[in-house]
Design an enzyme around this catalytic site. Structure first.
Site, short mmCIF file in Angstrom:
data_model
loop_
_atom_site.label_atom_id
_atom_site.label_comp_id
_atom_site.label_asym_id
_atom_site.label_seq_id
_atom_site.Cartn_x
_atom_site.Cartn_y
_atom_site.Cartn_z
N LYS A 138 -31.28 -2.61 -17.91
CA LYS A 138 -31.49 -3.37 -16.67
C LYS A 138 -30.39 -4.41 -16.49
O LYS A 138 -29.80 -4.52 -15.40
CB LYS A 138 -32.85 -4.05 -16.69
N ASP A 157 -36.04 -4.02 -12.28
CA ASP A 157 -36.85 -5.19 -12.59
C ASP A 157 -38.23 -5.02 -11.98
O ASP A 157 -38.51 -4.04 -11.31
CB ASP A 157 -36.16 -6.49 -12.13
#
Length: 217
Positions: A138, A157
């Site tokens: 991420k 996210d």
């Protein structure tokens, strides 16, 4: 496909598309017009974002730079500026490790130079995950998007996951996201973005806007 919600976000997209395009142009400018230090700052920012607000991470970076400790300080020098993010001790350590890792033999920051050598965006991401402390898929994706390489990757996210589940791109939000699961979801988003004809980097900022009410980073 949740067509009702898609219609809602299409209307928002029409309204904020110029803002999204301007933001993406700004990301690309960091890479094409920026130097090693500019790119390093973006990577440091993404080390600070896990379980913390992006505005807080930016405030921490600005505070350290203004105080003159970002490029030279030890962990204890950085910690007072990291009260606005979670896990400040660990992140201070990771910032120092990052800084030292990104120096050449003469002590110069070479972050952009190193990232530039690492092949395409997917190879760059793998290299970042393997070599940078505090960076997972991420965060690596976030960093690469923030320097203009976001048109083929997703930043998974909680805001993005919540919205793509509502859009029925995925059936549920995974409790944990392994690299394999990350890539699997990313492929689904890529396919969905092709179907709705919204670029992946635009889609990410659009969904972020729906949650935060602004187009940030």
């Amino acid at each position: 496909m949740n067509t009702e919600y898609l219609m809602e976000i299409r209307e928002v997209y029409k309204r904020i598309k110029p803002l999204i395009e301007a933001r993406i142009d700004g990301y690309k400018s960091i890479w094409f017009n920026g130097n090693n230090e500019d790119v390093h700052v973006e990577l440091a920012f993404c080390i600070l974002t896990p379980q913390s607000k992006a505005r807080g991470a930016e405030k921490a970076i600005d505070g350290m730079r203004n105080a003159g400790v970002f490029w030279t300080g030890i962990e204890d020098d950085l910690i007072p500026y990291l009260n606005v993010v979670r896990f400040k001790n660990t992140k201070a350590k990771n910032l120092v490790i990052l800084r030292e890792f990104m120096k050449d033999e003469e002590g110069r920051i070479i972050t952009k130079t190193l990232v530039d050598k690492m092949g395409d965006v997917f190879e760059k991401r793998i290299w970042l995950v393997k070599n940078i402390k505090g960076i997972g898929y991420k965060e690596a994706s976030h960093f690469l998007r923030n320097i203009g390489f976001g048109d083929e990757i997703a930043i998974l996210d909680r805001h993005i996951l919540k919205n793509i589940m509502r859009l029925e791109v995925i059936d549920e939000i995974p409790k944990t996201i392994t690299p394999k699961k990350y890539l699997e979801i990313e492929k689904k988003i890529e396919k969905y973005c092709r179907e709705i004809e919204i670029p992946m980097d635009h889609f990410d900022l659009l969904l972020w806007y729906l949650e935060a009410g602004e187009v940030f980073k």
